[in-house]
Motif scaffolding. Structure first.
Motif, mmCIF file in Angstrom:
data_model
loop_
_atom_site.group_PDB
_atom_site.id
_atom_site.type_symbol
_atom_site.label_atom_id
_atom_site.label_comp_id
_atom_site.label_asym_id
_atom_site.label_seq_id
_atom_site.Cartn_x
_atom_site.Cartn_y
_atom_site.Cartn_z
ATOM 1 N N THR A 4 0.755 -1.451 0.124
ATOM 2 C CA THR A 4 0.015 0.039 0.068
ATOM 3 C C THR A 4 0.854 1.220 -0.052
ATOM 4 O O THR A 4 1.820 1.479 0.853
ATOM 5 N N ALA A 5 0.688 2.266 -0.976
ATOM 6 C CA ALA A 5 1.441 3.299 -0.963
ATOM 7 C C ALA A 5 0.506 4.452 -0.467
ATOM 8 O O ALA A 5 1.132 5.332 -0.112
ATOM 9 N N ALA A 6 -0.782 4.486 -0.729
ATOM 10 C CA ALA A 6 -1.517 5.590 -0.045
ATOM 11 C C ALA A 6 -2.985 5.128 -0.120
ATOM 12 O O ALA A 6 -3.423 3.921 -0.701
ATOM 13 N N LEU A 7 -3.779 5.879 0.722
ATOM 14 C CA LEU A 7 -5.227 5.460 0.726
ATOM 15 C C LEU A 7 -6.184 6.729 0.077
ATOM 16 O O LEU A 7 -5.655 7.810 0.491
ATOM 17 N N LEU A 8 -6.865 6.400 -1.070
ATOM 18 C CA LEU A 8 -7.664 7.536 -1.474
ATOM 19 C C LEU A 8 -9.056 7.558 -1.143
ATOM 20 O O LEU A 8 -9.870 6.544 -1.094
ATOM 21 N N LEU A 9 -9.511 8.588 -0.301
ATOM 22 C CA LEU A 9 -10.790 8.871 0.197
ATOM 23 C C LEU A 9 -11.923 9.364 -0.595
ATOM 24 O O LEU A 9 -11.459 10.589 -1.419
ATOM 25 N N GLU A 126 4.357 14.008 -5.397
ATOM 26 C CA GLU A 126 3.645 14.907 -4.764
ATOM 27 C C GLU A 126 3.010 16.372 -5.480
ATOM 28 O O GLU A 126 1.949 16.672 -5.291
ATOM 29 N N ASP A 127 3.680 16.366 -6.867
ATOM 30 C CA ASP A 127 3.378 17.280 -7.373
ATOM 31 C C ASP A 127 2.145 16.676 -8.432
ATOM 32 O O ASP A 127 1.453 17.716 -9.188
ATOM 33 N N GLU A 128 2.024 15.456 -8.656
ATOM 34 C CA GLU A 128 0.889 15.025 -9.298
ATOM 35 C C GLU A 128 -0.427 14.790 -8.494
ATOM 36 O O GLU A 128 -1.414 14.480 -9.016
ATOM 37 N N ARG A 129 -0.282 14.523 -7.188
ATOM 38 C CA ARG A 129 -1.447 14.282 -6.296
ATOM 39 C C ARG A 129 -2.647 15.446 -6.375
ATOM 40 O O ARG A 129 -3.773 15.408 -6.444
ATOM 41 N N GLN A 166 -9.839 13.205 -0.710
ATOM 42 C CA GLN A 166 -8.462 13.320 0.146
ATOM 43 C C GLN A 166 -7.548 12.227 -0.134
ATOM 44 O O GLN A 166 -7.677 10.899 -0.410
ATOM 45 N N TRP A 167 -6.140 12.567 0.145
ATOM 46 C CA TRP A 167 -5.121 11.635 -0.173
ATOM 47 C C TRP A 167 -4.338 11.393 1.122
ATOM 48 O O TRP A 167 -4.108 12.430 1.830
ATOM 49 N N PHE A 168 -4.103 10.226 1.562
ATOM 50 C CA PHE A 168 -3.552 9.840 2.806
ATOM 51 C C PHE A 168 -2.445 9.033 2.676
ATOM 52 O O PHE A 168 -2.458 7.995 2.075
ATOM 53 N N GLU A 169 -1.325 9.505 2.931
ATOM 54 C CA GLU A 169 -0.037 8.934 2.375
ATOM 55 C C GLU A 169 0.154 7.818 3.491
ATOM 56 O O GLU A 169 -0.369 7.778 4.760
ATOM 57 N N TRP A 170 0.585 6.746 3.084
ATOM 58 C CA TRP A 170 1.011 5.396 3.782
ATOM 59 C C TRP A 170 2.456 5.232 3.988
ATOM 60 O O TRP A 170 3.436 5.491 3.133
ATOM 61 N N ASN A 177 1.204 4.754 10.412
ATOM 62 C CA ASN A 177 -0.057 4.258 9.724
ATOM 63 C C ASN A 177 -1.283 4.369 10.651
ATOM 64 O O ASN A 177 -2.478 4.465 10.286
ATOM 65 N N GLU A 178 -1.007 4.081 11.701
ATOM 66 C CA GLU A 178 -2.184 4.031 12.714
ATOM 67 C C GLU A 178 -2.574 5.484 13.045
ATOM 68 O O GLU A 178 -4.046 5.639 13.105
ATOM 69 N N ASP A 179 -1.818 6.556 13.001
ATOM 70 C CA ASP A 179 -1.884 7.819 13.338
ATOM 71 C C ASP A 179 -2.646 8.358 11.989
ATOM 72 O O ASP A 179 -3.619 9.203 12.008
ATOM 73 N N ALA A 180 -2.312 7.692 10.845
ATOM 74 C CA ALA A 180 -2.799 8.191 9.488
ATOM 75 C C ALA A 180 -4.407 7.716 9.390
ATOM 76 O O ALA A 180 -5.313 8.381 8.952
ATOM 77 N N PHE A 181 -4.706 6.629 9.886
ATOM 78 C CA PHE A 181 -5.919 5.924 9.784
ATOM 79 C C PHE A 181 -6.777 6.377 10.646
ATOM 80 O O PHE A 181 -7.912 6.692 10.419
ATOM 81 N N ARG A 182 -6.171 6.843 12.031
ATOM 82 C CA ARG A 182 -6.902 7.406 12.769
ATOM 83 C C ARG A 182 -7.657 8.905 12.376
ATOM 84 O O ARG A 182 -8.686 9.038 12.696
#
Length: 334
Positions: A4-9, A126-129, A166-170, A177-182
């Motif tokens: 997993t590279a990132a999570l897209l919401l 980062e420039d493409e996100r 939203q884009w969440f970096e993994w 990752n726990e902080d990002a998922f929180r």
């Protein structure tokens, strides 16, 4: 989850006239295969817009609103679908009008409001996100989800970022990752996430087989999903009568179509007539059922509990959707 590279919401997607008959034995919320198919379609759309060979993986499903097109006839306890005649007259397609109305096509539809968490398995610069997040609303407006049409973005999307993608970096660190998922979970509330509970189904099957050897997995599924009323003992005020009580459930459990099981061997491309194309192998299948549960996202501690993944075993003839919610214990209510 190491790939997993990132999570897209994709928050608050409003779907009109989605399919409410996901399998032959049940009706209600669409099956997970419909949302994984939507992820595949989104991947093809994004590859056409960007030079990056973007790969999307699993998909998390959170429902905020579900409004089926059903009605209760007068004097009845059951519900029926609100069906329409399309077109209303039988001779409309032949160029002339007839007084004979067209037949009703049995179909169930529902309006949904869902948030999807899509797993991204490709590193994106980062420039493409920002460009990807900006083009997503236009792409989603031209797509379909579970057979339904996606309405324009939520009216609050202009002022509130909770209604925009939203884009969440993994990361490589489990604590990060726990902080990002929180942080991601806050965007999913209020709502309920759909997860798989094969552990509860197996445990109930073992209990039934201890009482009755010929009990099957279907018996366990029906026992968990239906309303059971059990006797609890004689009435203290009237010994000739028995007290009855509704059996408590382990959670908000539902029967869930989770894939397909093969009914025939795998035929070579082009050997079966009237298939979708002549380059893909073909196989006759039937629906595969499992047990699902609706849980609040704040009970989850890991993205693996939320995401649905694809799992295929052509040798065994199994094509199914899997979820790892049971592998990791949820956060306690206390």
């Amino acid at each position: 989850m190491t790939d997993t590279a990132a999570l897209l919401l994709l928050p608050r997607l409003r779907v009109q006239n989605a399919n409410a008959i996901p399998g032959p034995l049940s009706w209600g919320f669409p099956a997970p295969s419909a949302f994984l198919g939507f992820t595949d379609a989104l991947q093809r759309q994004l590859r056409g817009r960007f030079d990056v060979d973007l790969v999307l993986g699993g998909c998390g499903i959170v429902c905020h609103r579900f409004a089926p097109h059903v009605a209760r006839p007068a004097g009845r306890y059951h519900r029926v679908f609100r069906l329409t005649r399309n077109p209303y007259y039988a001779g409309w397609k032949r160029g002339f009008s007839e007084d004979k109305p067209a037949t009703l096509v049995e179909e169930g539809r529902a309006h949904l409001e869902v948030s999807l968490v899509v797993e991204v398995r490709t590193e994106l610069h980062e420039d493409e996100r920002p460009d990807l997040l900006e083009v997503l609303p236009d792409l989603l407006g031209a797509m379909r989800l579970a057979g339904g049409s996606l309405l324009p973005p939520h009216p609050r999307a202009v002022q509130d970022k909770r209604y925009t993608p939203q884009w969440f970096e993994w990361y490589d660190s489990a604590s990060d990752n726990e902080d990002a998922f929180r942080g991601l979970r806050r965007y999913l509330l209020p709502g309920f996430a759909l997860v798989e509970r094969s552990d509860l189904l197996a445990a109930r099957l073992a209990e039934l087989q201890a009482e009755r050897l010929d009990a099957s997995a279907l018996d366990a599924l029906l026992d968990l999903c239906r309303l059971n009323i059990d006797p609890v003992g004689p009435d203290p005020n009237d010994p000739d009568h028995t007290l009855w009580q509704i059996r408590a459930r382990a959670g908000w459990l539902v029967p869930l179509p989770i894939g397909y099981a093969a009914l025939s061997p795998l035929y070579a491309p082009g050997t079966v007539r009237r298939t979708r194309d002549a380059i893909t192998p073909f196989r006759f299948c039937e629906s595969l059922y499992g047990l699902g549960e609706w849980v609040s996202p704040h009970r989850m501690r890991d993205s693996a509990q939320l995401l649905w993944q694809r799992e295929a075993s052509p040798e065994a003839g199994i094509y199914r959707c899997t979820n790892r919610y049971a592998d990791c214990p949820p956060i306690s209510a206390n």
